[in-house]
Design an enzyme around this catalytic site. Structure first.
Site, PDB file in Angstrom:
ATOM      1  N   PHE A 134     -33.377   1.895  15.811  1.00  0.00           N
ATOM      2  CA  PHE A 134     -32.790   1.659  16.611  1.00  0.00           C
ATOM      3  C   PHE A 134     -31.436   1.485  15.746  1.00  0.00           C
ATOM      4  CE2 PHE A 134     -30.966  -2.708  18.418  1.00  0.00           C
ATOM      5  CZ  PHE A 134     -30.762  -2.123  19.840  1.00  0.00           C
ATOM      6  N   GLN A 135     -30.239   1.037  17.034  1.00  0.00           N
ATOM      7  CA  GLN A 135     -29.133   1.208  16.152  1.00  0.00           C
ATOM      8  C   GLN A 135     -28.539   1.881  14.910  1.00  0.00           C
ATOM      9  OE1 GLN A 135     -27.947  -3.189  17.011  1.00  0.00           O
ATOM     10  NE2 GLN A 135     -27.606  -2.121  18.966  1.00  0.00           N
ATOM     11  N   MET A 179       5.437   7.417  26.483  1.00  0.00           N
ATOM     12  CA  MET A 179       5.708   8.956  26.078  1.00  0.00           C
ATOM     13  C   MET A 179       5.189  10.347  26.056  1.00  0.00           C
ATOM     14  SD  MET A 179       7.772   9.532  23.128  1.00  0.00           S
ATOM     15  CE  MET A 179       7.682   9.100  21.738  1.00  0.00           C
ATOM     16  N   GLU A 194     -14.999  -4.336  17.670  1.00  0.00           N
ATOM     17  CA  GLU A 194     -15.175  -3.460  15.629  1.00  0.00           C
ATOM     18  C   GLU A 194     -13.999  -2.973  15.724  1.00  0.00           C
ATOM     19  OE1 GLU A 194     -17.462  -3.561  17.966  1.00  0.00           O
ATOM     20  OE2 GLU A 194     -19.457  -4.323  17.155  1.00  0.00           O
ATOM     21  N   LYS A 218     -30.365  -2.840   6.172  1.00  0.00           N
ATOM     22  CA  LYS A 218     -31.404  -4.198   5.466  1.00  0.00           C
ATOM     23  C   LYS A 218     -32.266  -4.567   5.083  1.00  0.00           C
ATOM     24  CE  LYS A 218     -32.334  -7.667   9.602  1.00  0.00           C
ATOM     25  NZ  LYS A 218     -32.590  -7.531  11.018  1.00  0.00           N
TER      26      LYS A 218
HETATM   27  C1  FAD Z   1       5.154   8.426  18.349  1.00  0.00           C
HETATM   28  C2  FAD Z   1       4.852   9.047  17.103  1.00  0.00           C
HETATM   29  C3  FAD Z   1       6.217   9.563  16.279  1.00  0.00           C
HETATM   30  C4  FAD Z   1       6.863  10.015  15.469  1.00  0.00           C
HETATM   31  N1  FAD Z   1       8.016  10.149  15.356  1.00  0.00           N
HETATM   32  C5  FAD Z   1       8.238  10.025  13.518  1.00  0.00           C
HETATM   33  C6  FAD Z   1       9.838  10.830  12.895  1.00  0.00           C
HETATM   34  O1  FAD Z   1      10.606  10.370  13.893  1.00  0.00           O
HETATM   35  N2  FAD Z   1      10.179  10.590  11.832  1.00  0.00           N
HETATM   36  C7  FAD Z   1       9.492  10.178  11.144  1.00  0.00           C
HETATM   37  O2  FAD Z   1       9.492   9.827   9.613  1.00  0.00           O
HETATM   38  N3  FAD Z   1       7.787   9.893  11.139  1.00  0.00           N
HETATM   39  C8  FAD Z   1       7.963   9.689  12.728  1.00  0.00           C
HETATM   40  N4  FAD Z   1       6.407  10.006  12.984  1.00  0.00           N
HETATM   41  C9  FAD Z   1       5.014   8.975  11.936  1.00  0.00           C
HETATM   42  C10 FAD Z   1       4.487  10.535  11.064  1.00  0.00           C
HETATM   43  O3  FAD Z   1       3.483  10.845  12.237  1.00  0.00           O
HETATM   44  C11 FAD Z   1       4.137   9.560   9.420  1.00  0.00           C
HETATM   45  O4  FAD Z   1       3.409   9.359  10.193  1.00  0.00           O
HETATM   46  C12 FAD Z   1       4.964   9.577   8.549  1.00  0.00           C
HETATM   47  O5  FAD Z   1       6.492  10.585   8.458  1.00  0.00           O
HETATM   48  C13 FAD Z   1       4.381   9.466   7.489  1.00  0.00           C
HETATM   49  O6  FAD Z   1       5.235   8.724   5.940  1.00  0.00           O
HETATM   50  P1  FAD Z   1       5.274   9.357   4.948  1.00  0.00           P
HETATM   51  O7  FAD Z   1       4.914  10.511   4.473  1.00  0.00           O
HETATM   52  O8  FAD Z   1       6.339   8.183   4.446  1.00  0.00           O
HETATM   53  O9  FAD Z   1       3.896   7.919   4.836  1.00  0.00           O
HETATM   54  P2  FAD Z   1       2.048   8.366   4.232  1.00  0.00           P
HETATM   55  O10 FAD Z   1       1.532   9.170   5.522  1.00  0.00           O
HETATM   56  O11 FAD Z   1       1.864   7.135   4.828  1.00  0.00           O
HETATM   57  O12 FAD Z   1       2.517   8.824   2.766  1.00  0.00           O
HETATM   58  C14 FAD Z   1       2.409   8.837   2.055  1.00  0.00           C
HETATM   59  C15 FAD Z   1       3.170   9.504   0.914  1.00  0.00           C
HETATM   60  O13 FAD Z   1       3.248   8.372  -0.306  1.00  0.00           O
HETATM   61  C16 FAD Z   1       2.558   8.857  -0.969  1.00  0.00           C
HETATM   62  N5  FAD Z   1       2.057   8.106  -2.425  1.00  0.00           N
HETATM   63  C17 FAD Z   1       1.247   6.644  -2.028  1.00  0.00           C
HETATM   64  N6  FAD Z   1       1.364   5.885  -2.821  1.00  0.00           N
HETATM   65  C18 FAD Z   1       2.668   6.267  -3.907  1.00  0.00           C
HETATM   66  C19 FAD Z   1       2.776   5.548  -5.200  1.00  0.00           C
HETATM   67  N7  FAD Z   1       1.766   4.464  -4.936  1.00  0.00           N
HETATM   68  N8  FAD Z   1       3.789   6.226  -5.979  1.00  0.00           N
HETATM   69  C20 FAD Z   1       3.482   7.273  -5.425  1.00  0.00           C
HETATM   70  N9  FAD Z   1       3.496   8.060  -3.741  1.00  0.00           N
HETATM   71  C21 FAD Z   1       2.547   6.987  -3.327  1.00  0.00           C
HETATM   72  C22 FAD Z   1       0.693   9.235  -0.597  1.00  0.00           C
HETATM   73  O14 FAD Z   1       0.354   9.694  -1.473  1.00  0.00           O
HETATM   74  C23 FAD Z   1       1.736  10.082   0.605  1.00  0.00           C
HETATM   75  O15 FAD Z   1       2.045  11.283   0.104  1.00  0.00           O
HETATM   76  C24 FAD Z   1       6.224   9.234  14.231  1.00  0.00           C
HETATM   77  C25 FAD Z   1       4.699   8.946  14.826  1.00  0.00           C
HETATM   78  C26 FAD Z   1       4.315   8.946  16.211  1.00  0.00           C
HETATM   79  C27 FAD Z   1       2.979   7.633  16.509  1.00  0.00           C
HETATM   80  C1  TPP Z   2      -6.260   6.289  21.385  1.00  0.00           C
HETATM   81  C2  TPP Z   2      -4.473   7.223  21.561  1.00  0.00           C
HETATM   82  N1  TPP Z   2      -5.021   8.048  23.262  1.00  0.00           N
HETATM   83  C3  TPP Z   2      -3.720   8.556  23.454  1.00  0.00           C
HETATM   84  C4  TPP Z   2      -3.011   8.259  22.721  1.00  0.00           C
HETATM   85  C5  TPP Z   2      -1.699   9.858  23.299  1.00  0.00           C
HETATM   86  N2  TPP Z   2      -0.464   8.665  24.044  1.00  0.00           N
HETATM   87  C6  TPP Z   2       0.572   8.955  22.221  1.00  0.00           C
HETATM   88  S1  TPP Z   2       2.427   7.590  22.988  1.00  0.00           S
HETATM   89  C7  TPP Z   2       0.631   7.505  24.551  1.00  0.00           C
HETATM   90  C8  TPP Z   2       2.079   6.646  25.317  1.00  0.00           C
HETATM   91  C9  TPP Z   2       1.423   5.576  25.321  1.00  0.00           C
HETATM   92  O1  TPP Z   2       2.056   4.818  26.609  1.00  0.00           O
HETATM   93  P1  TPP Z   2       2.289   2.620  26.298  1.00  0.00           P
HETATM   94  O2  TPP Z   2       1.390   1.903  25.610  1.00  0.00           O
HETATM   95  O3  TPP Z   2       2.921   2.293  27.443  1.00  0.00           O
HETATM   96  O4  TPP Z   2       3.515   2.834  25.850  1.00  0.00           O
HETATM   97  P2  TPP Z   2       5.293   3.847  25.599  1.00  0.00           P
HETATM   98  O5  TPP Z   2       5.417   5.307  25.625  1.00  0.00           O
HETATM   99  O6  TPP Z   2       5.629   3.754  27.639  1.00  0.00           O
HETATM  100  O7  TPP Z   2       5.682   2.865  25.191  1.00  0.00           O
HETATM  101  C10 TPP Z   2       0.072   8.289  24.981  1.00  0.00           C
HETATM  102  C11 TPP Z   2      -0.814   8.217  25.930  1.00  0.00           C
HETATM  103  C12 TPP Z   2      -2.445   7.716  21.523  1.00  0.00           C
HETATM  104  N3  TPP Z   2      -1.540   7.925  20.953  1.00  0.00           N
HETATM  105  N4  TPP Z   2      -3.658   7.408  21.338  1.00  0.00           N
END
Ligand code: FAD
Ligand code: TPP
Ligand code: MG
Length: 569
Positions: A111-112, A473, A49, A161
């Site tokens: 159940f569930q 990472m 799911e 249900k």
């Molecule tokens: C491993 C990892 C590394 C990351 N590194 C980076 C990085 O280096 N740089 C980076 O940028 N991000 C990075 N991120 C992503 C980061 O965590 C955030 O998800 C991202 O920065 C959010 O972008 P956002 O604010 O544009 O979008 P969202 O979080 O989706 O926010 C959207 C915003 O827009 C607003 N909005 C929605 N609809 C409308 C509309 N119609 N009009 C006006 N406003 C609206 C919402 O209210 C909200 O405030 C990383 C994520 C991971 C997993």
């Molecule tokens: C469900 C979940 N568990 C743990 C993490 C923490 N985490 C962030 S990146 C990462 C490693 C990802 O490894 P891989 O999928 O091999 O990608 P790579 O960084 O090697 O490109 C982990 C464990 C996460 N983001 N999501």
């Protein structure tokens, strides 16, 4: 006309224009599944799911419409939790329908039985427990309305249900949604507009922070027109990528933890930040105390809860970004801004020297090469769906997106296991689009059971596993901050090629740089799903990097001369 609650579910979905749902059956949702047999809606049987929710999310992000997932009570519903939280963090419109035990059994540990409205209260935009057939239509129609209006998000409808089995008069017109107190149409006062225009026209060193809101609002043209008129450089968040063409001369690239170094410096030196539909995530700002210290800030966002949440701003314009920009545009003064744009250009030089793309082929296969080649081969076309980790950041850095909704990635929750199922949803939403999964060897193993869904639905999806033999990472953080103590990050992987074959799909392995383009070409020429296991350098790191909580300008850069991997150091 009299109908059962179960029949009403499908009637309402059809009325909302739903043509496809992703789900998994079980006891408490069986009446709905039985009634589905009479519906035109296509059901995709998932293998977990969580997969159903990511598929619905991927469908929503690729199409701009609401995605739908369906599951039974208890474990079916709790398996959806990660997907719901993922959609919530990234403002993705998803409706989840779950079966619930009979209304008289609620609270008896039947159940569930799980209190899924209780569990998902903090991770849904709204949710409903429906215990009577009469309430099915109003709840479902309202759920769609709430999911897609204002700031989009997931809504869950839990239906007992007996509510599915019971019957009532069905009149969709009388079920029009009127959620009390819900105001997706707020507008800032005129005085705020005047203040914003004053700041914009006076600024010498402005930067536009282009966020996911651009894509959600469909505001690409307005943002580009705004930037061009006033010659304001733009940078995107991870989720804003594609909102502005990567090739646009004013688009500087991504900001933040793994953003371009010149972008982060430009933000720190700016005198005005224009935040367009972005929420100042900590991955974007670094240390808030030293963030853009000399800049005035204007925030345009549809959600008042985002204003002054992380970054205190000087002017807030609440509303839909596109609508707000249409009002602002005629008042924005023309500019050339040669000095500021020239200065930003001069910040780029050093980074080019450190770019691993410039290395001659030394026998090492880098993820950066794979992603850059993938981009060059698919340019202009593909939807890329990434998982979470290093490969996700390399994709963001090396794959140049020109159009909205061509990068689908879990940003806010950073959910490993997202990519494969989300790509299935994206492919279902855009059957004619070329869809690539870019996934790590770790994250792929979290939801790889959905290969069976791909096989059952006979889908054509291309899968690029960036196989570095590590939870890369996390390994990188251990390399930088834990003296290379690799606790629980090395992976022993299955043979991914054989795995693909076990599902009746094609698998290919690539270990050298000169094999990348031929493998991508062969995969594109093939009509079925192809999985490519790119065996890349194990200890490469993503540069630049702002350590968590550090000042945005305090980036760790790739060492120069280039140290290729930690094992070379
Ligand atoms: C491993 C990892 C590394 C990351 N590194 C980076 C990085 O280096 N740089 C980076 O940028 N991000 C990075 N991120 C992503 C980061 O965590 C955030 O998800 C991202 O920065 C959010 O972008 P956002 O604010 O544009 O979008 P969202 O979080 O989706 O926010 C959207 C915003 O827009 C607003 N909005 C929605 N609809 C409308 C509309 N119609 N009009 C006006 N406003 C609206 C919402 O209210 C909200 O405030 C990383 C994520 C991971 C997993
Ligand atoms: C469900 C979940 N568990 C743990 C993490 C923490 N985490 C962030 S990146 C990462 C490693 C990802 O490894 P891989 O999928 O091999 O990608 P790579 O960084 O090697 O490109 C982990 C464990 C996460 N983001 N999501
Ligand atoms: Mg890995």
């Amino acid at each position: 006309m009299r109908k059962t609650g179960a029949e009403i579910i499908w009637e309402c979905l059809e009325r909302e224009g739903v043509s496809i749902v992703f789900g998994y059956p079980g006891g408490a949702i069986l009446p709905a599944y039985d009634a589905m047999m009479a519906s035109k809606i296509r059901h995709v049987l998932v293998r977990h799911e969580q997969g159903a929710t990511h598929m619905a999310d991927g469908y929503a992000r690729a199409s701009g419409t609401v995605g739908v997932a369906i599951a039974t009570s208890g474990p079916g519903a709790t398996n959806m939790v990660t997907g719901i939280a993922t959609a919530m963090m990234d403002s993705s419109p998803v409706v989840c329908i779950t079966g619930q035990v009979g209304s008289r059994l609620i609270g008896s540990d039947a159940f569930q039985e799980t209190d899924i409205t209780g569990v998902t209260l903090p991770i849904t935009k709204h949710n409903y427990l429906v215990t009577r057939a009469e309430d099915v239509a109003p709840a479902i129609l309202e759920a769609f309305y709430i999911a897609r209006t204002g700031r989009p998000g997931p809504v869950l409808v839990d239906i007992t249900k007996d509510a599915q089995q019971g019957s009532c008069e069905f009149d969709p017109a009388s079920a029009e949604p009127h959620p009390p107190g819900y105001r997706p149409d707020l507008r800032a006062p005129e005085s705020e507009y005047r203040k914003a225009i004053g700041l914009i026209n006076e600024a010498k060193r402005p930067v536009i922070l282009a966020g996911h809101g651009i894509i959600l609002s469909g505001a690409t043209n307005e943002v580009v027109a705004f930037a061009e008129r006033a010659a304001i450089p733009l940078t995107t968040t991870l989720l804003g990528i594609g909102g502005i063409p990567a090739s646009h001369p004013l688009n500087m690239g991504m900001m933040g933890m793994h953003g371009e170094s010149w972008v982060n410096h430009a933000i720190q030196e700016a005198d005005l930040l224009l935040a367009f539909g972005m929420r100042f995530d900590d991955r974007v700002t670094g240390n808030l105390k030293t963030y853009a210290p000399t800049a005035k800030k204007v925030h345009i966002d549809i959600d008042p809860a985002e204003i002054n949440k992380n970054v205190v701003v000087d002017v807030a314009l609440i509303g839909d970004l596109r609508t707000v920009l249409v009002e602002l545009l005629p008042h924005v003064a023309l500019h050339e801004r040669a000095e500021w744009l020239g200065h930003i250009d001069s910040l780029k030089g050093d980074s080019a020297v450190r770019d691993i793309q410039n290395l001659p082929d030394s026998g090492h296969l880098y993820a950066a090469h794979v992603l850059n080649d993938l981009w060059r081969e698919t340019v202009g076309g593909a939807i890329v769906v990434t998982d979470v980790g290093q490969h996700q950041m390399w994709e963001a850095q090396y794959y140049k997106h020109e159009r909205p909704r061509t990068l689908i990635t879990s940003g806010g929750l950073g959910t490993m296991g997202f990519a494969l199922p989300a790509a299935i949803g994206a492919k279902m939403a855009r059957p004619d689009a070329e869809v690539w999964v870019v996934v790590g060897d770790g994250g792929f193993q979290m939801t790889m059971a959905e290969l069976a869904t791909i096989a059952q639905e006979k889908l054509d999806i291309k899968i690029a596993i960036i196989n570095n033999g590590y939870l890369g990472m996390v390994r990188q953080w251990q390399e930088f901050f834990y003296e290379r103590r690799y606790a629980a990050t090395p992976l022993v992987n299955p043979d991914f090629v054989k795995l693909a074959e076990a599902f009746g799909l094609t698998g290919v392995r690539v270990t050298h740089r000169d094999e990348v383009i031929p493998a991508v070409r062969a995969a594109r020429a093939s009509t079925g799903t192809v999985l490519i296991d790119f065996t890349v350098e194990q200890e490469d790191s993503v540069y630049p990097m702002v350590p968590a909580g550090a000042d945005l300008h305090a980036m760790i850069l790739r060492p120069s001369p280039i140290v290729e991997t930690a094992s070379d150091a």
